[in-house]
Design a protein around this motif. Structure first.
Motif: not given
Length: 130
Positions: A92-93, A10-22, A98-100, A1-7
């Motif tokens: 996030v959506d 990783g998206v969760g980490v970026v979203v968390s960082r954006v929250g900190d910046v906000m 993508y995951r689903d 099966m092919p690997g993920w194109d999206i992590s």
């Protein structure tokens, strides 16, 4: 099966960082309002006698210009948080979809590999006979 194109992690980490910046940005915006008010007060007036006595409460041209600037840019400033929030929610959506979708495709591939009858196939057809 092919690997993920999206992590998703990783998206969760970026979203968390954006929250900190906000949070920091919100503090900056709150300080901005106070700083502009202080600048308007410190600018003084053109009235005779300077900023003493009854002229202390008057505002001058700089204060009026700052008030107009704040009024003219308030909507854009307030909308920054809305834009960021919508962008984060969209990321996030999209990641969840993508995951689903990837999990659904993986399950379908496993069923095909096992030769199981697919529910949407005509009777007697096996996934391996496509």
């Amino acid at each position: 099966m092919p690997g993920w194109d999206i992590s998703p992690s990783g998206v969760g980490v970026v979203v968390s960082r954006v929250g900190d910046v906000m949070k920091v940005l919100d503090d900056i915006v709150q300080a901005y309002a106070g700083d502009v008010e202080a600048a308007a007060t410190a600018a003084g007036t053109i009235a005779p006698g300077g900023a003493s006595g009854e002229h202390k409460r008057q505002t001058g041209l700089v204060a009026a210009a700052l008030a107009e600037f704040i009024e003219g840019t308030a909507d854009e400033l307030n909308f920054i948080g809305t834009r960021v929030g919508r962008s984060v929610n969209g990321a996030v959506d999209a990641t969840v979809a993508y995951r689903d979708g990837d999990l659904e495709m993986a399950a379908e591939m496993q069923q095909r590999a096992a030769g199981l009858v697919m529910p949407d196939m005509p009777d007697g057809w096996k996934a391996g006979r496509l």
